[in-house]
Motif scaffolding. Structure first.
Motif, PDB file in Angstrom:
ATOM      1  N   PRO A   1      -2.588   7.011  -7.041  1.00  0.00           N
ATOM      2  CA  PRO A   1      -2.310   8.411  -7.320  1.00  0.00           C
ATOM      3  C   PRO A   1      -1.525   8.504  -8.600  1.00  0.00           C
ATOM      4  N   GLY A   2      -1.712   9.206  -9.633  1.00  0.00           N
ATOM      5  CA  GLY A   2      -0.841   9.177 -10.739  1.00  0.00           C
ATOM      6  C   GLY A   2       0.455   9.664 -10.327  1.00  0.00           C
ATOM      7  N   THR A   3       0.521  10.409  -9.355  1.00  0.00           N
ATOM      8  CA  THR A   3       1.946  11.037  -8.927  1.00  0.00           C
ATOM      9  C   THR A   3       2.737   9.927  -8.532  1.00  0.00           C
ATOM     10  N   ASP A   4       2.335   8.609  -7.962  1.00  0.00           N
ATOM     11  CA  ASP A   4       3.128   7.684  -7.624  1.00  0.00           C
ATOM     12  C   ASP A   4       3.610   6.727  -8.532  1.00  0.00           C
ATOM     13  N   ILE A   5       2.964   6.909 -10.022  1.00  0.00           N
ATOM     14  CA  ILE A   5       3.065   5.744 -11.145  1.00  0.00           C
ATOM     15  C   ILE A   5       4.267   6.465 -12.001  1.00  0.00           C
ATOM     16  N   VAL A   6       5.530   6.046 -12.011  1.00  0.00           N
ATOM     17  CA  VAL A   6       6.673   6.408 -12.789  1.00  0.00           C
ATOM     18  C   VAL A   6       6.318   6.158 -14.311  1.00  0.00           C
ATOM     19  N   ASP A   7       5.834   5.084 -14.924  1.00  0.00           N
ATOM     20  CA  ASP A   7       5.435   5.158 -16.340  1.00  0.00           C
ATOM     21  C   ASP A   7       4.408   4.217 -16.322  1.00  0.00           C
ATOM     22  N   GLY A   8       3.465   4.773 -17.357  1.00  0.00           N
ATOM     23  CA  GLY A   8       2.362   3.578 -17.750  1.00  0.00           C
ATOM     24  C   GLY A   8       0.852   4.070 -17.612  1.00  0.00           C
ATOM     25  N   ASN A   9       0.014   3.441 -17.446  1.00  0.00           N
ATOM     26  CA  ASN A   9      -1.311   3.728 -17.251  1.00  0.00           C
ATOM     27  C   ASN A   9      -1.520   4.585 -15.829  1.00  0.00           C
ATOM     28  N   LYS A  10      -2.485   5.631 -15.972  1.00  0.00           N
ATOM     29  CA  LYS A  10      -2.689   6.639 -14.833  1.00  0.00           C
ATOM     30  C   LYS A  10      -4.080   6.708 -14.850  1.00  0.00           C
ATOM     31  N   ILE A  11      -4.757   6.037 -15.847  1.00  0.00           N
ATOM     32  CA  ILE A  11      -6.330   6.264 -15.880  1.00  0.00           C
ATOM     33  C   ILE A  11      -6.735   5.335 -14.967  1.00  0.00           C
ATOM     34  N   THR A  12      -7.824   5.778 -13.821  1.00  0.00           N
ATOM     35  CA  THR A  12      -8.204   4.973 -12.896  1.00  0.00           C
ATOM     36  C   THR A  12      -9.645   4.537 -13.194  1.00  0.00           C
ATOM     37  N   ASN A  13     -10.300   5.295 -13.949  1.00  0.00           N
ATOM     38  CA  ASN A  13     -11.531   4.778 -14.558  1.00  0.00           C
ATOM     39  C   ASN A  13     -11.651   3.987 -15.780  1.00  0.00           C
ATOM     40  N   PHE A  14     -10.620   3.078 -15.838  1.00  0.00           N
ATOM     41  CA  PHE A  14     -10.457   2.412 -17.256  1.00  0.00           C
ATOM     42  C   PHE A  14     -11.908   1.293 -17.538  1.00  0.00           C
ATOM     43  N   ARG A  15     -12.717   1.091 -16.628  1.00  0.00           N
ATOM     44  CA  ARG A  15     -13.660   0.303 -16.457  1.00  0.00           C
ATOM     45  C   ARG A  15     -14.577   0.790 -17.642  1.00  0.00           C
ATOM     46  N   GLN A  16     -14.757   2.219 -17.467  1.00  0.00           N
ATOM     47  CA  GLN A  16     -15.595   2.964 -18.272  1.00  0.00           C
ATOM     48  C   GLN A  16     -15.056   2.852 -19.578  1.00  0.00           C
ATOM     49  N   LEU A  17     -13.788   2.916 -19.937  1.00  0.00           N
ATOM     50  CA  LEU A  17     -13.401   3.024 -21.434  1.00  0.00           C
ATOM     51  C   LEU A  17     -13.501   1.475 -21.725  1.00  0.00           C
ATOM     52  N   VAL A  18     -13.353   0.571 -21.045  1.00  0.00           N
ATOM     53  CA  VAL A  18     -13.602  -0.911 -21.584  1.00  0.00           C
ATOM     54  C   VAL A  18     -15.139  -1.082 -21.911  1.00  0.00           C
ATOM     55  N   GLU A  19     -16.152  -0.371 -21.115  1.00  0.00           N
ATOM     56  CA  GLU A  19     -17.458  -0.668 -21.270  1.00  0.00           C
ATOM     57  C   GLU A  19     -17.890   0.069 -22.275  1.00  0.00           C
TER      58      GLU A  19
ATOM     59  N   TYR B   1       0.822  -1.101   0.119  1.00  0.00           N
ATOM     60  CA  TYR B   1       0.032  -0.054   0.041  1.00  0.00           C
ATOM     61  C   TYR B   1       0.690   1.496  -0.094  1.00  0.00           C
ATOM     62  N   LEU B   2       0.307   2.188  -0.382  1.00  0.00           N
ATOM     63  CA  LEU B   2       1.148   3.629  -0.497  1.00  0.00           C
ATOM     64  C   LEU B   2       0.352   4.793   0.219  1.00  0.00           C
ATOM     65  N   ALA B   3       1.117   5.642   0.769  1.00  0.00           N
ATOM     66  CA  ALA B   3       0.712   6.359   1.726  1.00  0.00           C
ATOM     67  C   ALA B   3      -0.235   7.493   1.228  1.00  0.00           C
ATOM     68  N   ASP B   4      -0.267   7.729  -0.308  1.00  0.00           N
ATOM     69  CA  ASP B   4      -1.305   8.695  -0.898  1.00  0.00           C
ATOM     70  C   ASP B   4      -2.516   8.118  -1.102  1.00  0.00           C
ATOM     71  N   GLU B   5      -2.876   6.904  -1.021  1.00  0.00           N
ATOM     72  CA  GLU B   5      -3.942   6.326  -1.521  1.00  0.00           C
ATOM     73  C   GLU B   5      -4.980   6.700  -0.077  1.00  0.00           C
ATOM     74  N   PRO B   6      -6.334   7.053  -0.568  1.00  0.00           N
ATOM     75  CA  PRO B   6      -7.164   7.661   0.408  1.00  0.00           C
ATOM     76  C   PRO B   6      -7.461   6.569   1.653  1.00  0.00           C
ATOM     77  N   GLY B   7      -7.668   5.467   1.549  1.00  0.00           N
ATOM     78  CA  GLY B   7      -7.645   4.593   2.672  1.00  0.00           C
ATOM     79  C   GLY B   7      -6.723   4.681   3.561  1.00  0.00           C
ATOM     80  N   ALA B   8      -5.423   4.388   2.803  1.00  0.00           N
ATOM     81  CA  ALA B   8      -4.067   4.471   3.594  1.00  0.00           C
ATOM     82  C   ALA B   8      -4.243   5.879   4.340  1.00  0.00           C
TER      83      ALA B   8
END
Length: 616
Positions: A440-458, A122-129
């Protein structure tokens, strides 16, 4: 008695301003959009320039003024119009997540973050964390704060699904597990009774220097050059606390030390007493979820989880390819996952798998094959699934093959095509609970930062004239439904222990209003414990739609329309027809009364109903 709003808002002092606001909102045929709501609040500010009315203010006023001055009587459908983030309780229960404290982990996975402020992965920037850290990872404080927030935002708090996250639950000491769960039940009881003991808990934590209200440590690890492991750093940072915890149980058990609210210790008998109290409490645990690794599932661990009141296990499959598991230093093979799933099924648990595409050593085509094995192979076939494409985090060891050019994140188009294929292959009996982890996108070095990808798939599926068949995509949500409009559908599939029957009440378009999972173990198979001998097993009963209060009913709502009882009777008939003498259910603490009223008697770890016919 229910806990009051944290804002301690005097609704009577604002009656004149609030009544017309409520009349306008509640008279609308639909819920206002966030933009419409904001515009309305700006047109009707608090007097004397004191700002704007919050949703919590409106909810407090609605609770106080319902049925007065032209307002409708208080009912759940009107409350929906004032509720923030209504999707939180659209699945019939209100989920509440708590995190365990930072603690060593048995895994060495290269994709896993190494944030020493958090439990592993887990990462400290995640809301639940962030909520957990703010409350010093104390289960009572986390639970109470979340319940208070739900109450203030208009969500029901009487039927709660407790989700315990953080590292490998099975690796934590047993005394910590018992204490953690017991304190969650304490918070449920207190909140439902309008009792708030948070100040005493905080005082006890401060006396031990455990409560800071902020980051525990600013130390960070970098995946490109890991001079120390997560376990080494965590063990060093929390050495004093761990040493104290190790000696605590012995001192308390021997009567040499008086316990405080900061002590991470409780007995099985104390937990059992808290569970019994929760059976009839105003705020009940209708589900308890833990997460762990396949190689830490054993018969003893399964029975311990059941004794804690657990009904569902989140388990990290990650991959069903031994080579990929090895390259990612997962620490177990696919055979361990097969054994774990089999044990969990024998115990009746709902199986919530985690699966990770884009791992080091895999590819989009290999991932499609891997996902197919999840449901084509009878040894797996999870009930729920989280699809977590691998994210590159700076503290993860994966940074090393990334810098060496040996691994890359999938492009958005590659990931979209893969997930479309995954959605198409997911059967109706499985629920895709999450697609892409909310990092959070700020924690991702490279790659997908879209969190609502389910909507894109649907959206892509819809463009191709298709749709997902999984449970979440078919939930009725707020749609009104009459029992006469539903039909009972029965799906059968094999598992590693026998036959599974998925019973569902669906509409003509196959939208789902309720379902039941019935397990029929192979005859002659030795049960995990004697009380399950000769038993078919109900692993889950779920009725969808807006969560209603215990005992409430609403016209056209699936909840409290008798669908659960009808499913139970159908399950009993099927079990009897297949020759079973008894029907067991893996009930949650807060649902025991419900099953007792339907003919189930308390056993040691399960509730069991004798069937009219069948064989032992």
């Amino acid at each position: 008695m229910q806990a009051t709003s944290k804002y301690d808002f005097d609704v009577e002092a604002h009656r004149e301003q609030l009544l017309p606001l409520l009349r306008h909102i509640l008279s609308q045929p639909r819920r206002l959009t966030p933009r419409e709501h904001q515009q309305l609040m700006r047109r009707h500010p608090k007097p004397d320039g004191a700002g704007f009315y919050s949703l919590a203010n409106l909810l407090d006023a609605w609770r106080a003024f319902a049925g007065q001055a032209g307002l409708p009587e208080y009912d759940e459908s009107q409350l929906y119009k004032l509720r923030r983030k209504p999707v939180r309780s659209l699945s019939g229960v209100t989920p509440l997540t708590v995190l365990t404290k930072p603690f060593p982990c048995p895994g060495t996975c290269i994709f896993c973050p190494n944030d020493v402020r958090m439990p592993k992965s887990y990462l400290a920037d995640e809301p639940g964390a962030q909520r957990a850290e703010k409350n010093a990872f104390d289960p009572y404080l986390q639970t109470y704060m979340r319940l208070q927030t739900y109450h203030n935002l208009g969500h029901p708090t009487d039927k709660i699904e407790i989700i315990i996250l953080g590292g490998t639950w099975s690796f934590y000491p047993e005394t910590y597990q018992i204490w953690f769960v017991k304190r969650i039940f304490d918070a449920l009881q207190d909140f439902g009774a309008g009792i708030d003991r948070r100040a005493a808990v905080i005082a006890a934590l401060r006396s031990r220097s455990q409560f800071t209200g902020g980051p525990i440590s600013e130390m960070t690890l970098h995946g490109e050059a890991l001079s120390e492991s997560y376990n080494q750093v965590v063990s060093s940072l929390y050495a004093e606390e761990m040493q104290r915890s190790r000696g605590l149980a012995q001192a308390i058990a021997a009567g040499n030390r008086q316990r405080s609210l900061a002590d991470e210790y409780a007995t099985w008998n104390e937990l059992a007493a808290a569970q019994q109290q929760n059976e009839s409490a105003a705020c009940r645990a209708v589900g308890l979820v833990i997460e762990t690794r396949p190689d830490y599932i054993s018969t003893a661990e399964v029975l311990r989880a059941r004794r804690l009141g657990c009904t569902k296990v989140q388990i990290g499959f990650q991959s069903l390819n031994d080579q990929v598991l090895s390259m990612n230093k997962r620490g177990h093979d696919v055979a361990a996952t097969r054994r774990a799933v089999k044990l969990l099924r024998l115990a009746g648990f709902k199986i919530h798998a985690h699966w990770m595409p884009n791992l080091y050593g895999s590819s989009p085509s290999a991932d499609r094959d891997d996902f197919s094995r999840l449901f084509d192979d009878a040894d797996f076939r999870p009930d729920e699934l989280k699809i977590y494409p691998c994210s590159l985090i700076e503290s993860a060891e994966l940074m090393q093959p990334y810098r060496a050019g040996k691994w890359r994140p999938y492009s958005q188009s590659e990931l979209l095509e893969l997930l479309v294929a995954c959605f198409e292959h997911t059967p109706e009996y499985c629920r895709l609970t999450r697609v892409v982890r909310d990092i959070p996108g700020t924690d991702i070095v490279d790659g997908n930062k879209i969190t609502n990808f389910r909507q894109l798939v649907e959206a892509e599926l819809a463009k191709r004239g298709k749709a997902s068949r999984d449970i979440r995509a078919r939930e009725i949500g707020r749609r009104r439904v009459q029992a006469a409009d539903l039909r009972l559908d029965c799906q059968r599939y094999q598992s590693s222990i026998g036959e599974e029957i998925f019973l569902q009440f669906i509409t003509e378009s196959r939208d789902i209003a309720a379902f039941l999972r019935l397990s029929l173990p192979d005859t002659g198979r030795e049960p995990l414990l004697d009380e399950l001998r000769g038993c078919a097993m109900i692993r889950e009963v779920h009725v969808y739609g807006l969560a209603l209060g215990i005992g409430e009913a609403a016209n056209g709502r699936a909840q409290h329309a008798g669908l659960g009882t009808r499913l139970l009777e159908e399950a009993a008939n099927l079990a009897s027809a297949h020759g079973y003498a008894r029907l067991a259910v893996i009930s949650a603490v807060g649902t025991r009364e419900y099953y007792r009223r339907r003919g189930f008697l308390d056993g040691e770890l399960y509730q069991i109903r004798e069937l009219a016919t069948g064989r032992a």
